[in-house]
Enzyme design. Structure first.
Site, PDB file in Angstrom:
ATOM      1  N   HIS A 116       0.829  -1.213   0.000  1.00 42.37           N
ATOM      2  CA  HIS A 116       0.000   0.000   0.000  1.00 42.37           C
ATOM      3  C   HIS A 116       0.866   1.268   0.000  1.00 42.37           C
ATOM      4  O   HIS A 116       0.451   2.298   0.511  1.00 42.37           O
ATOM      5  CB  HIS A 116      -0.942   0.038   1.213  1.00 42.37           C
ATOM      6  CG  HIS A 116      -1.688  -1.235   1.422  1.00 42.37           C
ATOM      7  ND1 HIS A 116      -2.937  -1.471   0.913  1.00 42.37           N
ATOM      8  CD2 HIS A 116      -1.339  -2.385   2.062  1.00 42.37           C
ATOM      9  CE1 HIS A 116      -3.332  -2.687   1.245  1.00 42.37           C
ATOM     10  NE2 HIS A 116      -2.374  -3.272   1.935  1.00 42.37           N
ATOM     11  N   SER A 126      15.110  22.079 -15.484  1.00 39.45           N
ATOM     12  CA  SER A 126      13.916  22.866 -15.753  1.00 39.45           C
ATOM     13  C   SER A 126      14.362  24.178 -16.366  1.00 39.45           C
ATOM     14  O   SER A 126      15.443  24.679 -16.066  1.00 39.45           O
ATOM     15  CB  SER A 126      13.183  23.116 -14.437  1.00 39.45           C
ATOM     16  OG  SER A 126      12.465  24.324 -14.503  1.00 39.45           O
ATOM     17  N   LYS A 129      16.496  21.944 -10.453  1.00 43.07           N
ATOM     18  CA  LYS A 129      15.812  20.700 -10.782  1.00 43.07           C
ATOM     19  C   LYS A 129      16.626  19.705 -11.589  1.00 43.07           C
ATOM     20  O   LYS A 129      17.354  20.063 -12.505  1.00 43.07           O
ATOM     21  CB  LYS A 129      14.548  21.029 -11.599  1.00 43.07           C
ATOM     22  CG  LYS A 129      13.510  21.771 -10.802  1.00 43.07           C
ATOM     23  CD  LYS A 129      12.580  20.837 -10.079  1.00 43.07           C
ATOM     24  CE  LYS A 129      11.413  20.502 -10.960  1.00 43.07           C
ATOM     25  NZ  LYS A 129      10.502  19.587 -10.299  1.00 43.07           N
ATOM     26  N   GLU A 171       9.928   8.924 -16.823  1.00 41.15           N
ATOM     27  CA  GLU A 171       8.587   9.464 -17.096  1.00 41.15           C
ATOM     28  C   GLU A 171       8.168   9.187 -18.534  1.00 41.15           C
ATOM     29  O   GLU A 171       7.006   8.870 -18.799  1.00 41.15           O
ATOM     30  CB  GLU A 171       8.579  10.973 -16.845  1.00 41.15           C
ATOM     31  CG  GLU A 171       8.720  11.345 -15.385  1.00 41.15           C
ATOM     32  CD  GLU A 171       8.954  12.839 -15.222  1.00 41.15           C
ATOM     33  OE1 GLU A 171       7.996  13.546 -14.903  1.00 41.15           O
ATOM     34  OE2 GLU A 171      10.093  13.298 -15.423  1.00 41.15           O
TER      35      GLU A 171
END
Ligand code: ARG
Length: 446
Positions: free
Chosen positions: A141, A262, A268, A275
């Site tokens: 979970h 970024s 970043k 992704e």
């Protein structure tokens, strides 16, 4: 409509079948000669014409555009050797031809993809070998559950994709059936030798029903399903890589080349490669749904709708191959931040089950042991303590059964290492697992 022929045609997406189309035409021509349907000399002219076209294609010469790759090659052949080239299409239709080409093509691709999966597995096994003693929180979970070896976690993916290979090999068996000789839909009145063509093209068997043979795309659906399930497996790992890279976790680093910055936030480093793989699953599953929908309600036998099978088939395999390559390289560069990973095993009371097992080993019914340990955890939360920080006296408030040795069961490393059951996360079990998967991979290359 400016170019109706282009609209009904498929050349823009089926020209990659040129090589297999030529190979299947050469085999068909040899069969026509053997069955005395065409003369030896005509057969030789056709075969040498086809061989030349293939040589030119491999040398980067471009096949002139036609409605589809089959027409384009036939037209080019006739242009080069004259009208005798037209004999090649005796006892054959584009319907059995295209089904044959796609099967040959997918048989080749299945082998390539199975090898790519094996390469990825080998990287997982090397990483597992390196990280047997890195103990991390295992989740259920997405909540801390029990400590596991990082190697165990990595190997879960190695076994997962092992099944993907098995599935592809299964799909191979059903793809390995030759439809050629079914002609348009009804078979042919020529005395053809389909077994001979199958033998020349390396097919294990020939189809039994000409109507089924020209309209069946089950093998393609199955193939794209295999692509979909494999990419789904990759996305599960990608999701974890993305989470683990978040500073809240900080479990891993991957090579900078798999990330990007970024344009506005200078600090970043984003896990873009993971992704993109996660995103690619959308289009690959879309390819599967496209194929399902093309085939749904399609009456027998061949219908031009079937031409639309190729873009999803090619798209799914092209993209899965890219994902597998990137995944392999990304995982090769993955490093666990051992201290950080171990530190997080201190959160979430992940030794709790082990304490319950301790009581159960000392004759307390497990259900009761579970209640006792739940109370201990509640007590820890109230006192803001970890299970390690309680004294024996505190443990004994909950049960007199606890002795000094309870502290041996609280450290994440030892908790992981006593899971010695077959397939468990102990060092011993994981080493055994590594040996097994290595054997499997080695056997496959023999
Ligand atoms: N381009 C077609 C396809 O990919 C080839 C078969 C065409 N057959 C026909 N009867 N029009 O499916």
């Amino acid at each position: 409509m400016q170019d109706f022929e282009q609209f009904i045609g498929s050349f823009s997406f089926d020209s990659r079948l040129a090589e297999v189309d030529i190979n299947s035409s050469v085999a068909h021509t040899k069969m026509l000669v053997k069955a005395k349907i065409i003369d030896i000399s005509d057969g030789e002219k056709i075969i040498s014409g086809l061989t030349n076209i293939l040589k030119d294609i491999k040398g980067n010469w471009e096949l002139p555009k036609e409605e589809d790759v089959h027409y384009a090659i036939e037209k080019e052949l006739i242009k080069r050797i004259g009208s005798v080239g037209g004999k090649m299409h005796t006892a054959r239709s584009r319907n059995d031809q295209v089904a044959t080409d796609l099967r040959i093509y997918l048989k080749q691709e299945i082998k390539i993809i199975v090898n790519l999966i094996s390469d990825f597995q080998k990287v997982l096994v090397v990483k597992a070998d390196e990280n047997i003693d890195v103990i991390m929180p295992g989740f259920t979970h997405l909540q801390p559950a029990q400590p596991v070896s990082a190697a165990h976690h990595l190997l879960a993916y190695a076994w997962m994709v092992q099944r993907d290979k098995e599935r592809l090999n299964d799909c191979y068996r059903r793809t390995d059936i030759l439809p050629l000789g079914s002609a348009a839909l009804a078979g042919t009145s020529f005395n053809i030798d389909r077994q001979y063509t199958a033998q020349l093209l390396g097919f294990k068997s020939i189809s039994e029903n000409s109507l089924d043979a020209v309209s069946d795309r089950d093998f393609a659906v199955e193939f794209v399903f295999c692509m979909s399930l494999t990419v789904l497996h990759l996305t599960r790992f990608c999701e974890e890589i993305i989470l683990w890279m978040n500073p809240e976790f900080g479990y891993i680093t991957i090579d900078d080349k798999f990330t990007s910055g970024s344009s506005i936030m200078p600090q970043k480093r984003n896990p873009d490669s993971a992704e993109v793989i996660r995103g690619k699953s959308g289009r690959i599953i879309g390819d599967l749904i496209a194929l399902f929908t093309i085939i749904k309600s399609l009456p027998l036998a061949y219908n031009r709708d079937l031409q639309e099978d190729k873009p999803p088939v090619f798209d799914s395999l092209d993209n899965l191959k890219l994902c597998l390559e990137v995944m392999k390289e990304m995982v090769k560069s993955l490093e666990f931040v051992e201290k950080r990973v171990l530190k997080s095993t201190e959160k979430g009371f992940i030794a709790a089950t082990e304490i319950a097992d301790y009581l159960a080993r000392n004759n307390v019914p497990f259900r009761l042991a579970h209640c006792i340990v739940r109370d201990i955890v509640l007590y820890c939360k109230k006192k803001s303590k970890t299970l390690n920080e309680l004294s024996l006296e505190e443990y004994n408030k909950f049960s007199k059964i606890f002795k000094k040795d309870i502290f041996e069961y609280l450290d994440a490393k030892s908790v992981a290492n006593i899971k010695t059951s077959y397939g468990g996360t102990s060092r011993r079990s994981v080493l055994h697992q590594i040996k097994n998967i290595k054997n499997k991979l080695e056997l496959e290359t023999k």
